[in-house]
Design a protein around this motif. Structure first.
Motif, mmCIF file in Angstrom:
data_model
loop_
_atom_site.group_PDB
_atom_site.id
_atom_site.type_symbol
_atom_site.label_atom_id
_atom_site.label_comp_id
_atom_site.label_asym_id
_atom_site.label_seq_id
_atom_site.Cartn_x
_atom_site.Cartn_y
_atom_site.Cartn_z
ATOM 1 N N UNK A 83 0.489 -0.930 -0.070
ATOM 2 C CA UNK A 83 0.334 -0.214 -0.199
ATOM 3 C C UNK A 83 0.912 0.925 0.114
ATOM 4 N N UNK A 84 1.967 1.567 -0.855
ATOM 5 C CA UNK A 84 3.036 1.938 -0.852
ATOM 6 C C UNK A 84 2.971 2.661 -1.870
ATOM 7 N N UNK A 85 3.299 4.527 -2.745
ATOM 8 C CA UNK A 85 3.868 4.494 -3.085
ATOM 9 C C UNK A 85 5.530 4.196 -3.754
ATOM 10 N N UNK A 86 5.435 3.279 -4.110
ATOM 11 C CA UNK A 86 6.604 2.809 -4.629
ATOM 12 C C UNK A 86 7.646 3.788 -5.363
ATOM 13 N N UNK A 87 9.029 3.697 -4.798
ATOM 14 C CA UNK A 87 9.961 4.786 -5.835
ATOM 15 C C UNK A 87 10.462 4.640 -7.308
ATOM 16 N N UNK A 88 9.647 3.240 -7.987
ATOM 17 C CA UNK A 88 9.885 2.735 -9.242
ATOM 18 C C UNK A 88 8.088 4.057 -10.121
ATOM 19 N N UNK A 89 7.845 4.184 -8.708
ATOM 20 C CA UNK A 89 6.513 4.974 -9.435
ATOM 21 C C UNK A 89 4.988 4.125 -9.722
ATOM 22 N N UNK A 90 5.036 3.802 -8.964
ATOM 23 C CA UNK A 90 3.574 2.865 -9.157
ATOM 24 C C UNK A 90 3.062 3.682 -7.654
ATOM 25 N N UNK A 91 2.372 4.214 -8.091
ATOM 26 C CA UNK A 91 1.129 4.809 -6.712
ATOM 27 C C UNK A 91 0.236 4.241 -5.911
ATOM 28 N N UNK A 92 0.493 2.508 -5.612
ATOM 29 C CA UNK A 92 -0.499 2.253 -5.098
ATOM 30 C C UNK A 92 -1.162 2.922 -3.753
ATOM 31 N N UNK A 93 -0.051 3.579 -3.140
ATOM 32 C CA UNK A 93 -0.939 4.418 -1.809
ATOM 33 C C UNK A 93 -2.209 5.593 -2.509
ATOM 34 N N UNK A 94 -1.989 5.948 -3.486
ATOM 35 C CA UNK A 94 -2.624 7.190 -4.157
ATOM 36 C C UNK A 94 -4.012 6.197 -4.448
ATOM 37 N N UNK A 95 -3.412 5.632 -5.293
ATOM 38 C CA UNK A 95 -4.619 4.583 -5.987
ATOM 39 C C UNK A 95 -5.927 4.231 -4.623
ATOM 40 N N UNK A 96 -5.302 3.254 -3.644
ATOM 41 C CA UNK A 96 -6.117 3.489 -2.449
ATOM 42 C C UNK A 96 -6.814 4.259 -1.239
ATOM 43 N N UNK A 97 -6.208 5.145 -0.685
ATOM 44 C CA UNK A 97 -6.234 6.091 0.350
ATOM 45 C C UNK A 97 -7.468 7.508 -0.917
ATOM 46 N N UNK A 98 -6.819 8.119 -1.937
ATOM 47 C CA UNK A 98 -7.267 8.890 -2.861
ATOM 48 C C UNK A 98 -8.320 8.416 -4.241
ATOM 49 N N UNK A 99 -7.769 7.573 -4.771
ATOM 50 C CA UNK A 99 -8.816 7.059 -6.824
ATOM 51 C C UNK A 99 -9.444 6.447 -6.257
#
Length: 257
Positions: free
Chosen positions: A76-92
């Protein structure tokens, strides 16, 4: 409950994604329905809560919606390689949910997040870092990914350096629950927290440590430790306890004693 498979395009991840949604068969009230976000752990996906627990049956008489996103092995992280899972699940995903289902509430007091293992970590992470959830519960929460040696059995260490931010400086990382708890804004209301873990679970000590940190910070957290292992059998067993704890007017199924 009505079980829906949702395919949508994620702007946070720039790819097609999936989630499962369960809704009551009918809702004759004018009140908007509360939502429980169910977060999965490592090796699981958005289907796991439906396939491996009784959640749909337990909630058949309760007016509540379930949202089950897919987080892969992202923590559930915004990963250093640019895949923003945190943003997706927290906001999107909440935005998508409220656009698709206007009968569901977007009020903090009616949005809750529950997770198992990595998902328990994700549930507390979302509750501590946003003001979107009023209740958060974890079953065998993997509260300290840096100390979790099981990660190395899933992927080599270099994979996790690309997943969890600041792995070398985890003390001040946005992926560190202790840091999030210590730096949480005091101007926002605290969510209510609940944690269960089995005494035979390899994450038992991590749970003890995190609850001690929360107590030191005067952040109330209910917890229960019983015999149990890191397994869906126990998460399913104690799921109903969480449903009773949540403010959803849980209506238990009729059972003979």
């Amino acid at each position: 409950m009505v079980h829906l498979k949702i395919n949508y395009f994620s702007n946070a991840l720039l790819k097609d994604c999936q989630m499962d949604v369960c809704l009551p068969d009918e809702n004759k009230t004018k009140d908007k329905l509360p939502i429980i976000y169910l977060l999965h752990g490592m090796s699981d996906d958005n289907t796991s809560w439906i396939r491996k627990t009784r959640v749909e049956r337990l909630l058949k008489s309760t007016k509540v919606a379930l949202v089950m996103p897919n987080a892969d092995l992202s923590w559930y992280a915004n990963t250093p390689y640019g895949m923003n899972y945190y943003d997706e699940i927290a906001y999107e995903i909440p935005r998508v949910i409220h656009e698709l289902f206007p009968q569901l509430s977007d009020k903090r007091e009616k949005n809750f997040v529950v997770g198992s293992s990595m998902g328990g970590y994700g549930a507390f992470k979302l509750a501590l870092s946003t003001n979107k959830f009023s209740y958060a519960a974890a079953l065998s929460g993997a509260f300290n990914p840096k100390s979790n040696l099981v990660l190395r059995s899933f992927r080599p260490e270099k994979y996790w350096y690309g997943t969890l931010n600041q792995l070398d400086d985890f003390d001040t990382s946005v992926d560190n629950l202790d840091y999030l708890a210590k730096t949480r804004s005091t101007s926002e209301p605290l969510p209510k927290f609940f944690a269960w873990c089995g005494k035979q679970d390899f994450l038992y000590q991590d749970n003890l440590n995190f609850i001690n940190t929360m107590n030191q910070l005067n952040i109330p957290i209910e917890h229960k430790f019983t015999d149990g292992k890191h397994d869906w059998y126990y998460w399913d067993k104690y799921l109903e306890e969480i449903l009773k704890w949540l403010p959803i007017n849980y209506s238990p199924e009729e059972r003979l004693s």
